[in-house]
Design an enzyme around this catalytic site. Structure first.
Site, PDB file in Angstrom:
ATOM      1  CB  SER A 187      -0.915   0.428   1.356  1.00  0.00           C
ATOM      2  OG  SER A 187      -1.533   1.267   1.642  1.00  0.00           O
ATOM      3  CE1 TYR A 231      -3.929  -2.110   5.280  1.00  0.00           C
ATOM      4  CE2 TYR A 231      -3.535  -0.066   4.810  1.00  0.00           C
ATOM      5  CZ  TYR A 231      -3.960  -1.042   4.783  1.00  0.00           C
ATOM      6  OH  TYR A 231      -4.078  -1.712   3.149  1.00  0.00           O
TER       7      TYR A 231
HETATM    8  P1  NDP Z   1     -11.822  -6.439   0.021  1.00  0.00           P
HETATM    9  O1  NDP Z   1     -12.137  -5.556   1.432  1.00  0.00           O
HETATM   10  O2  NDP Z   1     -12.170  -5.844  -1.169  1.00  0.00           O
HETATM   11  O3  NDP Z   1     -10.424  -7.382  -0.505  1.00  0.00           O
HETATM   12  C1  NDP Z   1      -9.985  -8.286   0.635  1.00  0.00           C
HETATM   13  C2  NDP Z   1      -9.727  -9.858   0.139  1.00  0.00           C
HETATM   14  O4  NDP Z   1      -9.021 -10.221   1.400  1.00  0.00           O
HETATM   15  C3  NDP Z   1     -11.648 -10.635   0.663  1.00  0.00           C
HETATM   16  O5  NDP Z   1     -11.115 -11.404  -0.693  1.00  0.00           O
HETATM   17  C4  NDP Z   1     -11.201 -11.437   1.311  1.00  0.00           C
HETATM   18  O6  NDP Z   1     -11.798 -12.298   1.499  1.00  0.00           O
HETATM   19  C5  NDP Z   1      -9.708 -11.473   1.962  1.00  0.00           C
HETATM   20  N1  NDP Z   1      -9.035 -11.941   3.301  1.00  0.00           N
HETATM   21  C6  NDP Z   1      -9.172 -11.309   4.390  1.00  0.00           C
HETATM   22  N2  NDP Z   1      -9.194 -12.108   5.380  1.00  0.00           N
HETATM   23  C7  NDP Z   1      -8.693 -12.876   5.132  1.00  0.00           C
HETATM   24  C8  NDP Z   1      -8.349 -14.442   5.374  1.00  0.00           C
HETATM   25  N3  NDP Z   1      -8.021 -14.625   6.595  1.00  0.00           N
HETATM   26  N4  NDP Z   1      -8.157 -15.116   4.517  1.00  0.00           N
HETATM   27  C9  NDP Z   1      -7.878 -15.564   3.195  1.00  0.00           C
HETATM   28  N5  NDP Z   1      -8.750 -14.409   2.610  1.00  0.00           N
HETATM   29  C10 NDP Z   1      -8.827 -12.995   3.426  1.00  0.00           C
HETATM   30  O7  NDP Z   1     -10.058  -5.367   0.148  1.00  0.00           O
HETATM   31  P2  NDP Z   1      -9.494  -4.942  -1.252  1.00  0.00           P
HETATM   32  O8  NDP Z   1      -9.693  -5.452  -2.367  1.00  0.00           O
HETATM   33  O9  NDP Z   1      -8.775  -3.367  -0.851  1.00  0.00           O
HETATM   34  O10 NDP Z   1      -8.006  -5.293  -0.125  1.00  0.00           O
HETATM   35  C11 NDP Z   1      -6.905  -6.116  -0.973  1.00  0.00           C
HETATM   36  C12 NDP Z   1      -5.157  -6.391  -0.551  1.00  0.00           C
HETATM   37  O11 NDP Z   1      -5.312  -4.064  -1.146  1.00  0.00           O
HETATM   38  C13 NDP Z   1      -5.123  -5.972   0.453  1.00  0.00           C
HETATM   39  O12 NDP Z   1      -4.105  -6.179   0.900  1.00  0.00           O
HETATM   40  C14 NDP Z   1      -5.468  -4.789   1.101  1.00  0.00           C
HETATM   41  O13 NDP Z   1      -4.857  -4.207   1.922  1.00  0.00           O
HETATM   42  C15 NDP Z   1      -4.745  -3.356   0.171  1.00  0.00           C
HETATM   43  N6  NDP Z   1      -5.087  -2.614  -0.849  1.00  0.00           N
HETATM   44  C16 NDP Z   1      -6.032  -1.681  -0.589  1.00  0.00           C
HETATM   45  C17 NDP Z   1      -6.265  -0.404  -1.199  1.00  0.00           C
HETATM   46  C18 NDP Z   1      -7.606   0.069  -1.003  1.00  0.00           C
HETATM   47  O14 NDP Z   1      -7.764   1.180  -0.715  1.00  0.00           O
HETATM   48  N7  NDP Z   1      -8.943  -0.527  -0.913  1.00  0.00           N
HETATM   49  C19 NDP Z   1      -4.934   0.313  -0.440  1.00  0.00           C
HETATM   50  C20 NDP Z   1      -3.620  -0.644  -0.602  1.00  0.00           C
HETATM   51  C21 NDP Z   1      -3.864  -1.967  -0.388  1.00  0.00           C
HETATM   52  P3  NDP Z   1     -12.734 -13.152   3.148  1.00  0.00           P
HETATM   53  O15 NDP Z   1     -13.193 -12.182   3.866  1.00  0.00           O
HETATM   54  O16 NDP Z   1     -13.727 -13.874   1.658  1.00  0.00           O
HETATM   55  O17 NDP Z   1     -12.050 -14.081   3.290  1.00  0.00           O
END
Ligand code: NDP
Length: 244
Positions: free
Chosen positions: A136, A149
């Site tokens: 990020s 975070y």
């Molecule tokens: P979402 O919340 O839309 O997606 C997060 C994903 O992570 C989901 O598919 C969720 O699936 C999965 N997840 C969470 N916990 C677990 C776990 N314990 N085991 C397996 N899967 C898990 O957020 P984003 O798409 O935005 O996030 C994706 C990445 O991008 C993250 O690492 C985030 O930190 C990073 N990011 C996002 C930004 C933003 O502004 N959105 C900016 C910068 C970085 P499920 O709940 O089904 O397990």
């Protein structure tokens, strides 16, 4: 036996946001996929060809490793893993429930390392592969109410660079992707309503035009699609109107 798909790509956190968009994009390019997240039905609903979707929590090292082995038996060796699963639980540090710190460090750091554990050894033996870690902008600088975070994402930047140095001799690429604000479900898990409201106001200051999940998926695919001898070490991308 002819193979009807491009090499296997493993994507964690594929049930929403960036991971889901990345799954769609790599599938459109003809890749076999292993999709991992806790919500199986969201991944199954994508209905992508040559895809194995499994309900795996990335903090479960054994389950993640077994899932990769299962997918490799079906589709051949993993050519890339996109370590994308993550949680962002923003909080004011003196008031935040420490179990939220645990969750962020467990998923964002140790879960990511579990993805490395499940794939890196095979890649070094084959002298080929790409590890793409989703960090990020918060892995490069601080933001209000982001202490744990930011800590988790600085860890992703640090371990990724160290990993890249160590795997380079094995012809394995390591890429760090650092997005700014992206329109996904990520903020929805923060429990502090004032902080959530403040974050939404920050996004509104950008004219509501933050990145889409597809924008980030394109950056991930760009890094992967380079010639084998080219390692894109880091991509930092954010909305043009994002200042911080
Ligand atoms: P979402 O919340 O839309 O997606 C997060 C994903 O992570 C989901 O598919 C969720 O699936 C999965 N997840 C969470 N916990 C677990 C776990 N314990 N085991 C397996 N899967 C898990 O957020 P984003 O798409 O935005 O996030 C994706 C990445 O991008 C993250 O690492 C985030 O930190 C990073 N990011 C996002 C930004 C933003 O502004 N959105 C900016 C910068 C970085 P499920 O709940 O089904 O397990």
């Amino acid at each position: 036996m002819s193979v009807s798909h491009k090499p296997l790509i493993v994507i964690t956190g594929a049930s929403s946001g960036i991971g889901l968009a990345t799954a769609r994009l790599f599938s459109a390019h003809g890749h076999a996929l292993l999709l991992l997240a806790r919500r199986l039905e969201k991944m199954q609903a994508l209905d992508l060809p040559n895809t194995l979707a499994l309900p795996v929590d990335v903090t479960d090292r054994a389950a993640l490793t077994a899932a990769v082995q299962q997918a490799e038996q079906r589709f051949g060796p993993a050519d890339a893993i996109v370590n994308n699963a993550g949680v962002m639980l923003l909080g004011e540090i003196t008031r935040q429930d420490p179990t939220q710190w645990d969750q962020m460090l467990d998923v964002n750091v140790k879960g990511l390392l579990n993805g490395v554990y499940a794939t890196a050894k095979g890649m070094t033996e084959r002298k080929r592969g790409s590890i793409i870690n989703i960090s990020s902008v918060a892995g490069r600088k601080s933001f209000p109410n982001h202490v744990a975070y930011v800590g988790s994402k600085f860890a992703v930047h640090g371990l990724s660079e160290n990993l890249r140095e160590e795997l380079s001799a094995h012809n394995v690429r390591v890429t760090t992707i650092a997005p700014g604000a992206v329109e996904t479900e990520l903020l929805g898990h923060t429990t502090d309503e004032d902080i959530k409201t403040g974050y939404q106001a920050w996004k509104a200051e950008m004219g509501g035009k933050v990145l889409s999940a597809e924008d980030v998926a394109n950056a991930i695919h760009y890094a992967y699609a380079q010639p084998e001898g080219v390692c894109i070490r880091e991509i930092v991308l954010a909305a043009t109107r994002q200042q911080a």
